[in-house]
Design an enzyme around this catalytic site. Structure first.
Site, PDB file in Angstrom:
ATOM      1  N   THR A  28       0.841  -1.207   0.000  1.00 32.63           N
ATOM      2  CA  THR A  28       0.000   0.000   0.000  1.00 32.63           C
ATOM      3  C   THR A  28       0.870   1.248   0.000  1.00 32.63           C
ATOM      4  OG1 THR A  28      -1.781  -1.153   1.151  1.00 32.63           O
ATOM      5  CG2 THR A  28      -1.763   1.243   1.343  1.00 32.63           C
ATOM      6  N   GLY A  84       5.866  -0.662   0.333  1.00 27.18           N
ATOM      7  CA  GLY A  84       6.636   0.528   0.678  1.00 27.18           C
ATOM      8  C   GLY A  84       7.044   0.495   2.142  1.00 27.18           C
ATOM      9  N   GLU A 105      -0.509  -5.715   5.700  1.00 26.92           N
ATOM     10  CA  GLU A 105       0.798  -5.791   5.040  1.00 26.92           C
ATOM     11  C   GLU A 105       1.680  -6.829   5.717  1.00 26.92           C
ATOM     12  OE1 GLU A 105       1.884  -1.675   5.405  1.00 26.92           O
ATOM     13  OE2 GLU A 105       1.348  -1.242   3.327  1.00 26.92           O
ATOM     14  N   LYS A 123      13.640   7.630   2.986  1.00 22.18           N
ATOM     15  CA  LYS A 123      13.153   6.648   3.973  1.00 22.18           C
ATOM     16  C   LYS A 123      14.309   5.978   4.722  1.00 22.18           C
ATOM     17  CE  LYS A 123       8.978   7.312   2.343  1.00 22.18           C
ATOM     18  NZ  LYS A 123       8.102   6.209   1.917  1.00 22.18           N
TER      19      LYS A 123
HETATM   20  O1  DER Z   1       1.435   2.547   5.100  1.00 26.45           O
HETATM   21  C1  DER Z   1       2.366   1.848   4.634  1.00 26.45           C
HETATM   22  O2  DER Z   1       2.906   0.918   5.275  1.00 26.45           O
HETATM   23  C2  DER Z   1       2.929   2.231   3.289  1.00 26.45           C
HETATM   24  O3  DER Z   1       3.628   1.131   2.763  1.00 26.45           O
HETATM   25  C3  DER Z   1       3.827   3.421   3.486  1.00 26.45           C
HETATM   26  O4  DER Z   1       4.660   3.132   4.543  1.00 26.45           O
HETATM   27  C4  DER Z   1       4.634   3.770   2.256  1.00 26.45           C
HETATM   28  O5  DER Z   1       3.963   4.781   1.631  1.00 26.45           O
HETATM   29  P1  DER Z   1       4.607   5.633   0.429  1.00 26.45           P
HETATM   30  O6  DER Z   1       5.117   4.597  -0.576  1.00 26.45           O
HETATM   31  O7  DER Z   1       3.440   6.409  -0.087  1.00 26.45           O
HETATM   32  O8  DER Z   1       5.696   6.475   1.001  1.00 26.45           O
END
Ligand code: DER
Length: 227
Positions: A28, A84, A105, A123
């Site tokens: 997500t 992500g 997830e 990140k």
């Molecule tokens: O909510 C989640 O775990 C998503 O994976 C998030 O952490 C990553 O979101 P982004 O790809 O929009 O930065």
């Protein structure tokens, strides 16, 4: 393949790891959305895969893109999950949950042979730190809040933006953001939080390093960390 968009570069690169016939966990967030864009193109070219979505939003995005879906219950194992993250430390331990999707997830990651994390370099961190998203059953909201505060740190209920009152996860639960400060031992804190009665799951994921590849998008290419 440089297009000046690190998240897009990472997302597209991850799609190259998908082989015909695979069952693919679909994470997500905005970075994985690029992976789904690329998978849609490859499906038009004949790729046959089955996606297992980690959120209502991802299921909707996958359907819009013509990616066939199955539920986690429909599959015995997932070949590859692409997701992500919000924070990634040098040991490839993660904090996730900005999108409040971390409970599903983590289920999908746990069922996967391999986990690919797609991210831009913002990140990457030397040490994980809060806020840690914590999904709580509404019944135990006060209890879990008190336990987390006793551990030290500040607890904030995640409020909706276009909804009055707390955000509800896809599972119908409330999200707390636990401002823990720097996390010296992510595995220990993950276990400690997840063991509080009433907690459904938190966003620290320290247990997937051994099956993880991290694709760090740059402006003109990608860096690969992990396996
Ligand atoms: O909510 C989640 O775990 C998503 O994976 C998030 O952490 C990553 O979101 P982004 O790809 O929009 O930065």
């Amino acid at each position: 393949s440089g297009n000046g968009n690190p998240k897009e570069n990472a997302g597209y690169k991850a799609a190259e790891y998908v082989r015909d016939g695979m069952i693919v966990g679909l994470g997500t967030g905005s970075t994985v959305a690029f992976t789904m864009d690329r998978l849609a193109e490859r499906i038009k070219g004949g790729l046959r895969i089955t996606g297992v979505p980690t959120s209502i939003q991802t299921a909707m995005k996958a359907r819009e893109r013509g990616i066939p879906l199955a539920s986690l219950d429909d599959v015995s194992q997932i070949d590859l999950t692409i997701d992500g993250a919000d924070q990634i430390d040098p040991s490839l331990m993660l904090i996730k949950g900005r999108g409040a999707a971390q409970v599903r997830e983590r289920c999908v990651a746990d069922a996967s042979k391999r986990l690919i994390i797609v991210a831009d370099s913002s990140k990457l961190c030397d040490q994980l730190s809060g806020p840690v998203p914590v999904e709580v059953i509404p019944f135990a909201l006060g209890h879990v809040t008190r336990k987390l505060e006793q551990m030290g740190g500040v607890v904030v209920v995640r409020d909706g933006v276009k909804k009055d009152g707390p955000v509800l996860s896809d599972n119908g639960n409330i999200i707390l953001d636990y401002h823990s400060g720097p996390i010296k031992d992510p595995q220990a804190l993950e276990s400690e939080i997840n063991n509080i009665p009433g907690v459904v799951g938190c966003g620290i994921m320290a247990e997937f390093s051994d099956i993880m590849t991290v694709i760090v998008g740059e402006n003109d290419d990608c860096r690969i960390l992990g396996i």
